[in-house]
Design a protein around this motif. Sequence first.
Motif, PDB file in Angstrom:
ATOM      1  N   GLU A 112     -40.121 -10.103   6.611  1.00 44.17           N
ATOM      2  CA  GLU A 112     -39.665  -9.767   7.967  1.00 44.17           C
ATOM      3  C   GLU A 112     -38.303 -10.389   8.260  1.00 44.17           C
ATOM      4  O   GLU A 112     -37.463  -9.766   8.919  1.00 44.17           O
ATOM      5  CB  GLU A 112     -40.713 -10.210   8.994  1.00 44.17           C
ATOM      6  N   ALA A 113     -38.073 -11.600   7.740  1.00 46.09           N
ATOM      7  CA  ALA A 113     -36.768 -12.241   7.948  1.00 46.09           C
ATOM      8  C   ALA A 113     -35.670 -11.405   7.277  1.00 46.09           C
ATOM      9  O   ALA A 113     -34.569 -11.250   7.815  1.00 46.09           O
ATOM     10  CB  ALA A 113     -36.790 -13.664   7.388  1.00 46.09           C
ATOM     11  N   ILE A 114     -35.970 -10.851   6.121  1.00 42.26           N
ATOM     12  CA  ILE A 114     -34.977 -10.037   5.408  1.00 42.26           C
ATOM     13  C   ILE A 114     -34.766  -8.697   6.121  1.00 42.26           C
ATOM     14  O   ILE A 114     -33.626  -8.251   6.292  1.00 42.26           O
ATOM     15  CB  ILE A 114     -35.407  -9.828   3.940  1.00 42.26           C
ATOM     16  N   LEU A 115     -35.854  -8.100   6.571  1.00 42.38           N
ATOM     17  CA  LEU A 115     -35.726  -6.788   7.250  1.00 42.38           C
ATOM     18  C   LEU A 115     -34.939  -6.910   8.551  1.00 42.38           C
ATOM     19  O   LEU A 115     -34.372  -5.919   9.029  1.00 42.38           O
ATOM     20  CB  LEU A 115     -37.108  -6.181   7.524  1.00 42.38           C
ATOM     21  N   ALA A 116     -34.883  -8.108   9.117  1.00 40.76           N
ATOM     22  CA  ALA A 116     -34.162  -8.307  10.375  1.00 40.76           C
ATOM     23  C   ALA A 116     -32.655  -8.432  10.173  1.00 40.76           C
ATOM     24  O   ALA A 116     -31.891  -8.411  11.140  1.00 40.76           O
ATOM     25  CB  ALA A 116     -34.703  -9.557  11.076  1.00 40.76           C
ATOM     26  N   LEU A 117     -32.194  -8.569   8.929  1.00 39.98           N
ATOM     27  CA  LEU A 117     -30.755  -8.744   8.686  1.00 39.98           C
ATOM     28  C   LEU A 117     -30.046  -7.401   8.877  1.00 39.98           C
ATOM     29  O   LEU A 117     -30.423  -6.407   8.256  1.00 39.98           O
ATOM     30  CB  LEU A 117     -30.523  -9.292   7.276  1.00 39.98           C
ATOM     31  N   PRO A 118     -29.020  -7.373   9.735  1.00 37.75           N
ATOM     32  CA  PRO A 118     -28.482  -6.085  10.170  1.00 37.75           C
ATOM     33  C   PRO A 118     -27.799  -5.243   9.092  1.00 37.75           C
ATOM     34  O   PRO A 118     -27.878  -4.022   9.138  1.00 37.75           O
ATOM     35  CB  PRO A 118     -27.493  -6.461  11.276  1.00 37.75           C
ATOM     36  N   THR A 119     -27.156  -5.857   8.102  1.00 35.13           N
ATOM     37  CA  THR A 119     -26.412  -5.010   7.155  1.00 35.13           C
ATOM     38  C   THR A 119     -27.237  -4.629   5.931  1.00 35.13           C
ATOM     39  O   THR A 119     -26.870  -3.723   5.195  1.00 35.13           O
ATOM     40  CB  THR A 119     -25.139  -5.706   6.634  1.00 35.13           C
ATOM     41  N   LEU A 120     -28.314  -5.356   5.689  1.00 34.52           N
ATOM     42  CA  LEU A 120     -29.082  -5.072   4.469  1.00 34.52           C
ATOM     43  C   LEU A 120     -29.952  -3.847   4.674  1.00 34.52           C
ATOM     44  O   LEU A 120     -30.655  -3.727   5.664  1.00 34.52           O
ATOM     45  CB  LEU A 120     -29.972  -6.260   4.066  1.00 34.52           C
ATOM     46  N   ALA A 124     -51.245 -16.836   1.259  1.00 35.51           N
ATOM     47  CA  ALA A 124     -49.982 -16.662   0.531  1.00 35.51           C
ATOM     48  C   ALA A 124     -49.311 -15.357   0.956  1.00 35.51           C
ATOM     49  O   ALA A 124     -48.089 -15.288   1.103  1.00 35.51           O
ATOM     50  CB  ALA A 124     -50.238 -16.648  -0.975  1.00 35.51           C
ATOM     51  N   TYR A 125     -50.130 -14.329   1.181  1.00 35.87           N
ATOM     52  CA  TYR A 125     -49.546 -13.030   1.505  1.00 35.87           C
ATOM     53  C   TYR A 125     -48.897 -13.060   2.879  1.00 35.87           C
ATOM     54  O   TYR A 125     -47.817 -12.490   3.062  1.00 35.87           O
ATOM     55  CB  TYR A 125     -50.610 -11.923   1.413  1.00 35.87           C
ATOM     56  N   SER A 126     -49.499 -13.748   3.841  1.00 39.26           N
ATOM     57  CA  SER A 126     -48.829 -13.742   5.147  1.00 39.26           C
ATOM     58  C   SER A 126     -47.553 -14.555   5.124  1.00 39.26           C
ATOM     59  O   SER A 126     -46.607 -14.227   5.838  1.00 39.26           O
ATOM     60  CB  SER A 126     -49.747 -14.138   6.305  1.00 39.26           C
ATOM     61  N   SER A 127     -47.478 -15.581   4.276  1.00 41.97           N
ATOM     62  CA  SER A 127     -46.195 -16.286   4.240  1.00 41.97           C
ATOM     63  C   SER A 127     -45.140 -15.416   3.535  1.00 41.97           C
ATOM     64  O   SER A 127     -43.964 -15.425   3.925  1.00 41.97           O
ATOM     65  CB  SER A 127     -46.348 -17.688   3.658  1.00 41.97           C
ATOM     66  N   PHE A 128     -45.551 -14.633   2.551  1.00 38.80           N
ATOM     67  CA  PHE A 128     -44.638 -13.661   1.934  1.00 38.80           C
ATOM     68  C   PHE A 128     -44.163 -12.636   2.972  1.00 38.80           C
ATOM     69  O   PHE A 128     -42.970 -12.328   3.055  1.00 38.80           O
ATOM     70  CB  PHE A 128     -45.365 -12.971   0.771  1.00 38.80           C
ATOM     71  N   LEU A 129     -45.080 -12.157   3.801  1.00 30.96           N
ATOM     72  CA  LEU A 129     -44.697 -11.157   4.807  1.00 30.96           C
ATOM     73  C   LEU A 129     -43.700 -11.727   5.822  1.00 30.96           C
ATOM     74  O   LEU A 129     -42.798 -11.016   6.277  1.00 30.96           O
ATOM     75  CB  LEU A 129     -45.940 -10.623   5.536  1.00 30.96           C
ATOM     76  N   ARG A 130     -43.828 -13.009   6.120  1.00 35.10           N
ATOM     77  CA  ARG A 130     -42.840 -13.607   7.034  1.00 35.10           C
ATOM     78  C   ARG A 130     -41.448 -13.599   6.409  1.00 35.10           C
ATOM     79  O   ARG A 130     -40.445 -13.372   7.081  1.00 35.10           O
ATOM     80  CB  ARG A 130     -43.263 -15.029   7.428  1.00 35.10           C
TER      81      ARG A 130
END
Length: 244
Positions: free
Chosen positions: A160-168, A151-157
């Motif tokens: 990571e998708a959110i951290l990749a968003l340029p303006t956030l 569960a934790y690695s799917s949360f981390l994915r």
Amino acid sequence: MNAELRQRLVAVHEQIAAAAEAAGRNPNEIQLIAVSKTHPAEVIAAAVAAGVTDLGENRVQEAHQKISALQSLHPKPRWHLIGHLQRNKAKLAVELFDLIHSVDSVRLAETLDRHARERDRRLPVLLQVNVSGEESKEGFWVPGGIANSVAYSSFLREIEAILALPTLEVRGLMTIAPIVARADEARPYFAALRQLRDDLARRYPQINWRELSMGMSDDLSAAIAEGATMVRIGRAIFGERQIG
Ligand SMILES: *Cc1c(COP(=O)(O)O)cnc(C)c1O
């Protein structure tokens, strides 16, 4: 009414200072967010006159009316969105708020990023985590926590998708503890949020994970003992809610 509001505000600041001192922390590390939901613009103006710098609202439409009515306030307060955000309100939320505490899905984060790009702004956000797993609560939930590696690695994915968003600009985590009989009983939930934050900070050191938005009128001391940097206080400042 203003005298009473001032008194309550002083009492809350004293409680924050006492809790910080008991935890060996500097009270200046803890930002008070006055949660003004259901209270009218005049009351908010009085709170700002009494020294409130940060205001929390949980509904975009309600906040829109009040922020418009309070355009000329001086000094200008910072507005925090602390309630669940529907994607069809994301555009308006990007226009109105200085910090969104309630990013609870990748889809919402992507929608916010798109609107922030249109406005050519960076958008500070916190990621909301449901640490208790209660169905009534919004937020990312990792059943079994960090110990549950699948569960934790799917949360981390997702993270990571959110951290990749340029303006956030992710600044930390937010949670709402369950209602408990004694404030102390909320401490494990706040501790869990801090541990999660510490783990994310180790994994993604390029992000400043400073903020822990946790603690409300009934459990603020417990939250400060566990490292809160933002407390969201409604009733202890404004009294009982006006509507809803
Ligand atoms: C209403 C609300 C608060 C403030 O709660 P009080 O118990 O009135 O201090 C804090 N956080 C969130 C997310 C809220 O909706």
